[in-house]
Design a protein around this motif. Structure first.
Motif, mmCIF file in Angstrom:
data_model
loop_
_atom_site.group_PDB
_atom_site.id
_atom_site.type_symbol
_atom_site.label_atom_id
_atom_site.label_comp_id
_atom_site.label_asym_id
_atom_site.label_seq_id
_atom_site.Cartn_x
_atom_site.Cartn_y
_atom_site.Cartn_z
ATOM 1 N N GLU A 227 34.637 44.409 27.254
ATOM 2 C CA GLU A 227 33.395 44.133 27.200
ATOM 3 C C GLU A 227 32.732 43.779 28.406
ATOM 4 O OE1 GLU A 227 35.464 43.361 23.296
ATOM 5 O OE2 GLU A 227 35.746 42.660 25.301
ATOM 6 N N LEU A 228 33.228 43.038 29.131
ATOM 7 C CA LEU A 228 32.859 42.369 30.459
ATOM 8 C C LEU A 228 32.712 43.479 31.378
ATOM 9 C CD1 LEU A 228 32.175 40.210 32.540
ATOM 10 C CD2 LEU A 228 34.568 40.090 32.956
ATOM 11 N N TYR A 229 33.731 44.403 31.697
ATOM 12 C CA TYR A 229 33.678 45.581 32.434
ATOM 13 C C TYR A 229 32.454 46.518 32.074
ATOM 14 C CZ TYR A 229 38.058 44.106 34.555
ATOM 15 O OH TYR A 229 39.032 43.816 35.275
ATOM 16 N N ARG A 230 32.297 46.666 30.769
ATOM 17 C CA ARG A 230 31.348 47.517 30.333
ATOM 18 C C ARG A 230 30.043 47.212 30.799
ATOM 19 N NH1 ARG A 230 34.435 48.069 25.664
ATOM 20 N NH2 ARG A 230 32.962 46.992 24.668
ATOM 21 N N ALA A 231 29.648 45.680 30.427
ATOM 22 C CA ALA A 231 28.454 45.175 31.077
ATOM 23 C C ALA A 231 28.267 45.238 32.632
ATOM 24 C CB ALA A 231 28.430 43.635 30.448
ATOM 25 N N THR A 318 29.754 49.778 50.783
ATOM 26 C CA THR A 318 29.722 49.604 49.280
ATOM 27 C C THR A 318 30.011 48.113 48.914
ATOM 28 O OG1 THR A 318 30.335 51.881 48.438
ATOM 29 C CG2 THR A 318 30.939 49.815 46.957
ATOM 30 N N THR A 319 29.315 47.484 48.056
ATOM 31 C CA THR A 319 29.394 46.142 47.486
ATOM 32 C C THR A 319 30.597 46.072 46.540
ATOM 33 O OG1 THR A 319 27.241 45.512 48.157
ATOM 34 C CG2 THR A 319 28.352 44.201 46.555
ATOM 35 N N TRP A 320 31.402 45.254 46.591
ATOM 36 C CA TRP A 320 32.752 45.361 45.607
ATOM 37 C C TRP A 320 32.725 44.178 44.797
ATOM 38 C CZ3 TRP A 320 35.439 49.798 45.656
ATOM 39 C CH2 TRP A 320 35.554 50.393 46.851
ATOM 40 N N VAL A 321 33.027 44.268 43.492
ATOM 41 C CA VAL A 321 33.416 43.270 42.533
ATOM 42 C C VAL A 321 35.134 43.437 42.182
ATOM 43 C CG1 VAL A 321 33.005 42.290 40.228
ATOM 44 C CG2 VAL A 321 31.149 43.397 41.645
ATOM 45 N N CYS A 322 35.653 42.401 42.370
ATOM 46 C CA CYS A 322 37.139 42.218 42.282
ATOM 47 C C CYS A 322 37.747 41.579 41.080
ATOM 48 C CB CYS A 322 37.853 41.856 43.484
ATOM 49 S SG CYS A 322 37.198 42.912 45.064
ATOM 50 N N PHE A 323 38.478 42.343 40.518
ATOM 51 C CA PHE A 323 39.289 41.389 39.505
ATOM 52 C C PHE A 323 40.656 41.516 39.610
ATOM 53 C CE2 PHE A 323 35.192 42.049 37.228
ATOM 54 C CZ PHE A 323 35.085 40.921 36.300
ATOM 55 N N GLY A 324 41.392 40.495 39.262
ATOM 56 C CA GLY A 324 42.732 40.146 39.359
ATOM 57 C C GLY A 324 43.272 39.168 38.476
ATOM 58 N N ASP A 325 44.686 38.740 38.743
ATOM 59 C CA ASP A 325 44.954 37.613 37.863
ATOM 60 C C ASP A 325 45.973 36.568 38.661
ATOM 61 O OD1 ASP A 325 48.215 38.483 37.215
ATOM 62 O OD2 ASP A 325 47.065 40.337 37.014
ATOM 63 N N SER A 326 46.564 35.673 38.049
ATOM 64 C CA SER A 326 47.205 34.546 38.640
ATOM 65 C C SER A 326 48.789 34.953 38.476
ATOM 66 C CB SER A 326 46.994 33.277 37.961
ATOM 67 O OG SER A 326 47.567 33.193 36.705
ATOM 68 N N THR A 327 49.079 35.981 37.992
ATOM 69 C CA THR A 327 50.623 36.082 37.943
ATOM 70 C C THR A 327 51.318 36.382 39.118
ATOM 71 O OG1 THR A 327 50.478 38.221 37.324
ATOM 72 C CG2 THR A 327 50.426 36.686 35.516
ATOM 73 N N GLN A 328 50.543 37.216 40.173
ATOM 74 C CA GLN A 328 51.085 37.503 41.265
ATOM 75 C C GLN A 328 50.419 37.202 42.429
ATOM 76 O OE1 GLN A 328 51.976 41.742 40.248
ATOM 77 N NE2 GLN A 328 53.931 41.279 40.222
ATOM 78 N N SER A 329 49.955 37.829 43.284
ATOM 79 C CA SER A 329 49.421 37.583 44.591
ATOM 80 C C SER A 329 48.025 38.135 44.779
ATOM 81 C CB SER A 329 50.159 38.221 45.840
ATOM 82 O OG SER A 329 50.443 39.682 45.755
ATOM 83 N N ILE A 382 34.946 37.993 43.383
ATOM 84 C CA ILE A 382 36.293 37.865 43.094
ATOM 85 C C ILE A 382 36.521 37.043 41.645
ATOM 86 C CG2 ILE A 382 38.392 37.386 43.954
ATOM 87 C CD1 ILE A 382 37.387 37.556 46.801
ATOM 88 N N TYR A 383 36.976 37.385 40.596
ATOM 89 C CA TYR A 383 37.404 37.342 39.715
ATOM 90 C C TYR A 383 38.931 37.066 39.275
ATOM 91 C CZ TYR A 383 32.391 37.534 38.681
ATOM 92 O OH TYR A 383 31.088 37.253 38.815
ATOM 93 N N ILE A 384 39.472 36.017 39.106
ATOM 94 C CA ILE A 384 40.955 35.892 38.727
ATOM 95 C C ILE A 384 40.953 35.393 37.421
ATOM 96 C CG2 ILE A 384 43.213 34.690 39.358
ATOM 97 C CD1 ILE A 384 42.037 36.793 41.399
ATOM 98 N N ARG A 385 41.736 36.008 36.726
ATOM 99 C CA ARG A 385 42.082 35.792 35.185
ATOM 100 C C ARG A 385 43.470 34.695 35.172
ATOM 101 N NH1 ARG A 385 45.658 37.730 31.358
ATOM 102 N NH2 ARG A 385 45.131 36.834 29.078
ATOM 103 N N PHE A 419 38.955 32.486 35.498
ATOM 104 C CA PHE A 419 38.786 32.436 33.963
ATOM 105 C C PHE A 419 39.831 32.631 33.076
ATOM 106 C CE2 PHE A 419 38.590 36.835 35.182
ATOM 107 C CZ PHE A 419 38.735 37.476 34.019
ATOM 108 N N GLU A 420 39.547 32.609 31.830
ATOM 109 C CA GLU A 420 40.799 32.890 30.834
ATOM 110 C C GLU A 420 40.221 34.058 30.025
ATOM 111 O OE1 GLU A 420 43.066 29.851 28.993
ATOM 112 O OE2 GLU A 420 42.639 28.559 30.759
ATOM 113 N N HIS A 421 39.012 33.872 29.603
ATOM 114 C CA HIS A 421 38.431 34.837 28.774
ATOM 115 C C HIS A 421 37.232 35.703 29.300
ATOM 116 C CE1 HIS A 421 36.488 36.617 25.018
ATOM 117 N NE2 HIS A 421 37.459 36.150 24.484
ATOM 118 N N GLY A 422 36.969 36.819 28.983
ATOM 119 C CA GLY A 422 35.881 37.436 29.893
ATOM 120 C C GLY A 422 34.407 37.047 29.602
#
Length: 486
Positions: A227-231, A318-329, A382-385, A419-422
């Protein structure tokens, strides 16, 4: 963990690479991976990196798949008569069991709705059964006689001579003979996302759950993320100029059908999936990256940074929006990407070749202004789950606030967020739309003042830029004013 070493099993049963040097025919399987076309200006032809994967059907593939299904189901205590689960495992494992074909070529054609000057010749494939080439796109919009506009994409790219299974529909991956080419104009916004544990629940820090989520289970999406990515897509795109999405993973390309179907089934925005150019011949390298050691994330970080640089070179403004997570780097990789783009801006701004004097009446300020050759690409978010509940011992280290503070040292606080939830970052979507409108206005004014052509992807808007600026972060607003005053 069940007494089943999947990496050793793959190593024992990996196929031999057959001799190549011939065009792919009806007995070969060829995947045309989705890609993204780019161009320097709206008047230039499109260019794209075309990636194809080549496989040779061998007689013992089905026997190997059957043996692997039995081994997995026994290892996880699944009922041997569970035909639905067995079929799901078969579809996941089948691409890993096929013999890869090196030194192979293929001819592709484009969607019949667009006139094509010629077909494209792809290949030859390398030792991993992959060919990768950056080529001009010979496609013309029949209604205009010019290169198609971004809003007319995606465009289908099809294998000219389909495999035998395509006609009989006996291969679950026959559909991959047709790839999709997305059209991305520069000077817009784009999203880069990791896949494992960012978009999809993979549990990379638990080996047992990782195997189950890769080969056995029905895949689950991360909470609130589709839902977040579509928004975000709706906020930073328009119908005529959609923003490109890049999904980057360190998984081997054999998982491409699985991941592509997952993104489609979970209603994620369509985009290009970028995977490692390695086959199951390198299964130990792929599998060991998930070991319970933070040191194993270093090669993954290097790989991802390299891919970030690649897509940024396609779209340098281009302007970038980046998503990742905490499990790796991911935090460290995105921080490096952020700093590299900042350094690139400073370097090109200081270069005499990227400055020009404004012709005509003297502007309000003296000196020079940046020409249209200026690279203005930046990381806006930069958003990190934060992944929890998979490996508590490791998460105690990976999820420490100090880890994130150290990774994002020197980056403004309003740029990155954990964040934990979108749903936690839905409020930021409105701010992204406001920033997009403000940047569109600034790009239009800047290029008009230097005698350049306003990018069609960012026409002037009727929005009052001062009103928009009031809602922007202070540092970003100051940088906008500095840009306009130079």
């Amino acid at each position: 963990m069940p007494d089943f070493d999947i990496s050793a099993w793959f190593e024992k049963h990996k196929p031999e690479i057959p001799p190549g040097g011939i065009p792919a025919d009806g007995d070969d399987e060829v995947w045309i991976l989705d890609n993204t076309a780019f161009r320097a200006s709206p008047n230039d032809p499109w260019t794209a990196e075309f990636v194809a994967a080549y496989f040779r059907h061998n007689t013992d593939t089905r026997e190997k798949v059957t043996a692997a299904i039995s081994a997995l189901m026994e290892a996880f205590g699944l009922a041997t008569d569970d035909e639905v689960t067995a079929e799901r495992i078969r579809q996941r494992l089948d691409p890993l069991m096929r013999a890869i074909s090196s030194n192979m070529t293929v001819e592709v054609a484009f969607d019949p709705n667009h006139e094509s000057g010629s077909q494209l010749h792809l290949g030859p494939s390398d030792g991993n059964g992959i060919s990768s080439q950056i080529l001009k796109v010979p496609v013309i919009d029949p209604t205009t006689g010019k290169s198609p506009m971004p809003g007319s994409g995606p465009i289908d790219v099809k294998v000219v001579q389909p495999q035998v299974e395509s006609a009989n529909q006996t291969s679950p991956t026959a559909v991959l003979e047709t790839g999709r080419m997305f059209l991305a104009e520069d000077y817009g916004w784009a999203l880069i996302s990791d896949l494992d544990d960012t978009a999809k629940i993979s549990c990379v820090n638990d080996h047992t759950e990782l195997i189950k989520n890769t080969f056995v289970n029905i895949p689950e999406h991360s909470p609130g993320v589709p839902e977040l990515y579509r928004a975000i897509r709706d906020a930073v795109s328009s119908e005529q100029h959609p923003s490109p999405f890049f999904y980057i993973s360190a998984s081997p390309y054999n998982l491409y059908p699985f991941l592509r179907n997952f993104l489609r089934d979970k209603n994620y925005p369509a985009g290009q999936i970028i995977l490692r150019d390695m086959s199951w011949h390198d299964i130990h390298n792929w599998y060991s990256r998930h070991a319970d050691s933070f040191l194993h994330t270093i090669p993954v970080k290097n790989y991802k940074c390299d891919r970030f640089r690649k897509v940024a070179s396609w779209l340098p403004n281009t302007t970038w929006v980046c998503f990742g997570d905490s499990t790796q780097s991911d935090p460290e990789a995105y921080a490096e990407f952020y700093h590299e783009l900042v350094a690139m801006q400073k370097e090109t701004a200081a270069s005499p070749s990227h400055q020009s004097t404004v012709p005509g009446p003297a502007p309000a300020t003296t000196g020079t202004v940046k020409s249209t050759g200026q690279k203005t690409g930046r990381v806006a978010r930069i958003y990190i789950r934060k992944v929890v509940g998979v490996n508590p011992e490791l998460e105690e280290k990976l999820n420490q606030q100090k880890r994130f503070d150290d990774a994002f040292d020197g980056i403004p606080k309003d740029v990155w967020k954990v964040f934990e939830h979108g749903s936690e970052i839905m409020d930021d979507v409105v701010k992204m739309k406001e920033e997009r409108l403000a940047l569109s206005k600034i790009h239009a004014e800047e290029r008009a003042r230097t005698g350049g052509t306003v990018p069609e992807s960012h026409p002037p808007t009727s929005v009052n830029p001062d009103a928009v600026h009031e809602s922007l972060p202070q540092k970003l607003m100051d940088s906008f004013r500095e840009l306009l005053n130079k």
